[in-house]
Write a protein that holds these residues in place. Structure first.
Motif, PDB file in Angstrom:
ATOM      1  N   LEU A  40       7.642  10.936   4.941  1.00 58.42           N
ATOM      2  CA  LEU A  40       6.648   9.921   5.317  1.00 58.42           C
ATOM      3  C   LEU A  40       7.347   8.659   5.806  1.00 58.42           C
ATOM      4  CD1 LEU A  40       3.647   8.974   5.366  1.00 58.42           C
ATOM      5  CD2 LEU A  40       4.015   8.173   3.028  1.00 58.42           C
ATOM      6  N   GLN A  41       8.405   8.253   5.095  1.00 58.10           N
ATOM      7  CA  GLN A  41       9.173   7.080   5.503  1.00 58.10           C
ATOM      8  C   GLN A  41       9.803   7.295   6.878  1.00 58.10           C
ATOM      9  OE1 GLN A  41       9.646   4.010   4.577  1.00 58.10           O
ATOM     10  NE2 GLN A  41      11.460   3.476   5.732  1.00 58.10           N
ATOM     11  N   LYS A  42      10.379   8.472   7.083  1.00 57.81           N
ATOM     12  CA  LYS A  42      11.033   8.761   8.362  1.00 57.81           C
ATOM     13  C   LYS A  42      10.039   8.786   9.521  1.00 57.81           C
ATOM     14  CE  LYS A  42      14.894  11.343   6.425  1.00 57.81           C
ATOM     15  NZ  LYS A  42      15.477  12.675   6.198  1.00 57.81           N
ATOM     16  N   MET A  43       8.821   9.311   9.274  1.00 56.50           N
ATOM     17  CA  MET A  43       7.836   9.454  10.347  1.00 56.50           C
ATOM     18  C   MET A  43       7.043   8.177  10.605  1.00 56.50           C
ATOM     19  SD  MET A  43       6.326  13.318   9.841  1.00 56.50           S
ATOM     20  CE  MET A  43       5.691  13.007   8.213  1.00 56.50           C
ATOM     21  N   ASN A  44       6.695   7.445   9.545  1.00 54.43           N
ATOM     22  CA  ASN A  44       5.781   6.316   9.701  1.00 54.43           C
ATOM     23  C   ASN A  44       6.321   4.983   9.197  1.00 54.43           C
ATOM     24  OD1 ASN A  44       3.552   7.860  10.749  1.00 54.43           O
ATOM     25  ND2 ASN A  44       3.354   8.708   8.699  1.00 54.43           N
ATOM     26  N   GLY A  45       7.457   5.026   8.534  1.00 53.66           N
ATOM     27  CA  GLY A  45       8.012   3.805   7.964  1.00 53.66           C
ATOM     28  C   GLY A  45       8.878   3.041   8.941  1.00 53.66           C
ATOM     29  N   THR A  46       9.340   1.906   8.484  1.00 49.86           N
ATOM     30  CA  THR A  46      10.243   1.074   9.258  1.00 49.86           C
ATOM     31  C   THR A  46      11.508   0.878   8.432  1.00 49.86           C
ATOM     32  OG1 THR A  46       8.345  -0.080  10.191  1.00 49.86           O
ATOM     33  CG2 THR A  46      10.494  -1.135  10.444  1.00 49.86           C
ATOM     34  N   GLY A  59       0.435  12.103  -7.796  1.00 51.44           N
ATOM     35  CA  GLY A  59       1.359  12.681  -6.830  1.00 51.44           C
ATOM     36  C   GLY A  59       1.095  12.163  -5.425  1.00 51.44           C
ATOM     37  N   GLY A  60       0.230  11.149  -5.306  1.00 50.80           N
ATOM     38  CA  GLY A  60      -0.088  10.557  -4.014  1.00 50.80           C
ATOM     39  C   GLY A  60       1.078   9.763  -3.456  1.00 50.80           C
ATOM     40  N   LEU A  61       1.079   9.586  -2.144  1.00 48.80           N
ATOM     41  CA  LEU A  61       2.170   8.903  -1.454  1.00 48.80           C
ATOM     42  C   LEU A  61       1.639   7.744  -0.629  1.00 48.80           C
ATOM     43  CD1 LEU A  61       3.935  12.057   0.040  1.00 48.80           C
ATOM     44  CD2 LEU A  61       4.457  10.922  -2.114  1.00 48.80           C
ATOM     45  N   ALA A  62       2.491   6.746  -0.441  1.00 51.11           N
ATOM     46  CA  ALA A  62       2.172   5.617   0.430  1.00 51.11           C
ATOM     47  C   ALA A  62       3.481   4.952   0.822  1.00 51.11           C
ATOM     48  CB  ALA A  62       1.263   4.623  -0.283  1.00 51.11           C
ATOM     49  N   LEU A  63       3.388   3.994   1.724  1.00 53.11           N
ATOM     50  CA  LEU A  63       4.538   3.160   2.087  1.00 53.11           C
ATOM     51  C   LEU A  63       4.221   1.736   1.669  1.00 53.11           C
ATOM     52  CD1 LEU A  63       5.267   4.472   5.693  1.00 53.11           C
ATOM     53  CD2 LEU A  63       6.585   4.949   3.630  1.00 53.11           C
ATOM     54  N   ILE A  64       5.219   1.052   1.117  1.00 53.24           N
ATOM     55  CA  ILE A  64       5.036  -0.354   0.750  1.00 53.24           C
ATOM     56  C   ILE A  64       6.111  -1.180   1.443  1.00 53.24           C
ATOM     57  CG2 ILE A  64       3.985   0.142  -1.492  1.00 53.24           C
ATOM     58  CD1 ILE A  64       6.716  -0.691  -2.736  1.00 53.24           C
TER      59      ILE A  64
END
Length: 100
Positions: A40-46, A59-64
């Motif tokens: 997720l970080q690689k695809m949508n993160g900075t 088990g949910g995921l997010a970016l902060i």
């Protein structure tokens, strides 16, 4: 997209959330969750700006934004493959450095 503010100063930095994640989901599934968070970080993160977070209860995921941690004066040296595991009920979090 929903935005949530987390005041990390109200939460405890611990080292038991990764073992708990393994206990709840099993090693293979827990490792897959971490792998998905890194993806997720690689695809949508900075890079150097966001960090993947795993909510251990679901088990949910997010970016902060990393600034959320820096703002609370946590000394972090952000590296690739680093994931934050967060447990709202236990008011705790752990920073996991995943090895390749």
């Amino acid at each position: 997209m929903k935005t949530v503010q987390i005041e990390f100063s109200k939460y405890e930095l611990v080292n038991f959330l990764w073992p708990e994640l393994i206990e709840v989901y099993g090693f293979d599934k827990a490792r897959k969750i971490v792998s998905q968070a890194i993806d997720l970080q690689k695809m949508n993160g900075t890079k150097n700006s966001t960090m993947p977070i795993i909510f251990s209860g679901t088990g949910g995921l997010a970016l902060i934004p990393i600034q959320m941690l820096e703002k609370e004066n946590f000394e972090i040296s952000y590296k690739d493959n680093q994931v934050l595991i967060f447990n709202l009920k236990r008011k705790s979090f752990q920073i996991l450095n995943e090895a390749n």
